[in-house]
Design an enzyme around this catalytic site. Structure first.
Site, PDB file in Angstrom:
ATOM      1  N   SER A  68       0.843  -1.191   0.000  1.00 15.14           N
ATOM      2  CA  SER A  68       0.000   0.000   0.000  1.00 15.14           C
ATOM      3  C   SER A  68       0.880   1.244   0.000  1.00 15.14           C
ATOM      4  CB  SER A  68      -0.912  -0.008   1.237  1.00 15.14           C
ATOM      5  OG  SER A  68      -1.836   1.044   1.175  1.00 15.14           O
ATOM      6  N   ASP A  69       0.393   2.273  -0.657  1.00 13.27           N
ATOM      7  CA  ASP A  69       1.100   3.548  -0.664  1.00 13.27           C
ATOM      8  C   ASP A  69       0.065   4.653  -0.731  1.00 13.27           C
ATOM      9  OD1 ASP A  69       3.886   4.818  -0.918  1.00 13.27           O
ATOM     10  OD2 ASP A  69       2.704   5.860  -2.436  1.00 13.27           O
ATOM     11  N   GLN A  70       0.381   5.787  -0.153  1.00 14.11           N
ATOM     12  CA  GLN A  70      -0.587   6.881  -0.101  1.00 14.11           C
ATOM     13  C   GLN A  70       0.079   8.205  -0.418  1.00 14.11           C
ATOM     14  OE1 GLN A  70      -2.163   8.403   3.773  1.00 14.11           O
ATOM     15  NE2 GLN A  70      -4.079   7.583   2.984  1.00 14.11           N
TER      16      GLN A  70
END
Length: 193
Positions: A68-70
Site C-alpha cells: 500500500s502507498d498513499q
C-alpha cells in the site's frame, strides 16, 4: 489458504489489518518511492503499492503480500510528509478552508502465481478555517510529522475537518479495507470464514 504478509513498517497499517482478524507477518520492503517524470498521483500510488508487495516475493514465495502507498494532493500537487514542525504548519495553513484528496494505492500480490490485484482508493477531507494558534496547538499535541498532509485523522486530526468524503475511512489512515477484503476473497481468503 496462503499466509498473509503486510509489506509495510507502518504501525497504522498494521492496526488496520488487525481489524480483519487474520494472522499475518509484517515486513518492510526496501523500495525507492521517488516519483517518475510526469507520473500522476494515481499512477504513483498504484505503482508503489505493487512495487512494495512484489519486493518481498523472494523472501515470501508462497504468500499473499499486501502493498500500500498513499499520497495527498492539494490543488493538483502531491503533498508529502512534513518531517518538520515548520513544514507541517505551512501545509496545514495552505489547507485552510480547502479540500485535500488522499489517494491510497493497494496491491494484493500472490507470490506463488505472480498474479496481482490493484486498486486506488480516493478519499477527500474538507478543512475548517483554522487560526494560526489552532494549527500550532494541533501540531504540538499530535506531532504529525510522519503523516502525509500533516495530520492523523485517527486522532485529534478529526477536529481540523468540516467534512469527510469517501467510501472507506480506513483508506485515509493508509489501508482501504473494503477493497482489500474483496481482493482477499478473490484469493480464497474470507475474513468471515
Amino acid at each position: 489458504m496462503l499466509p498473509l504478509v503486510l509489506a509495510s513498517s507502518s504501525r497504522y497499517r498494521k492496526q488496520l489489518l488487525e481489524k480483519l482478524g487474520l494472522s499475518f507477518i509484517q515486513a518492510s520492503p526496501d523500495t525507492d518511492e521517488t516519483a517518475l517524470p510526469d507520473e500522476t498521483a494515481q499512477q504513483l500510488t498504484e505503482r508503489l503499492a505493487l512495487l512494495k508487495a512484489s519486493a518481498l516475493s523472494t523472501h515470501y514465495p508462497a504468500h499473499l503480500i499486501i502493498g500500500s502507498d498513499q499520497v495527498a494532493t492539494h490543488n493538483g500537487r502531491i503533498i508529502g510528509k512534513p518531517h518538520t514542525k515548520d513544514n507541517a504548519f505551512q501545509q496545514l495553513k495552505a489547507f485552510n478552508g480547502q479540500s485535500v484528496t488522499f489517494l491510497t494505492g493497494l496491491c494484493l500480490y500472490n507470490s506463488q502465481t505472480g498474479q496481482h490485484q490493484s486498486h486506488v482508493e480516493p478519499f477527500c477531507v474538507h478543512f475548517r478555517e483554522l487560526s494560526d494558534q489552532q494549527i500550532l496547538s494541533y501540531i504540538e499535541k499530535e506531532q504529525p510529522l510522519d503523516c502525509a498532509g500533516s495530520f492523523k485523522s485517527e486522532g485529534l486530526g478529526i477536529t481540523l475537518f468540516s467534512a469527510l468524503e469517501g467510501r472507506d475511512p480506513n483508506s485515509l489512515i493508509g489501508l482501504p479495507l473494503i477493497a482489500l477484503t474483496t481482493m482477499l476473497r478473490n484469493e480464497g481468503t474470507d475474513p468471515l470464514s
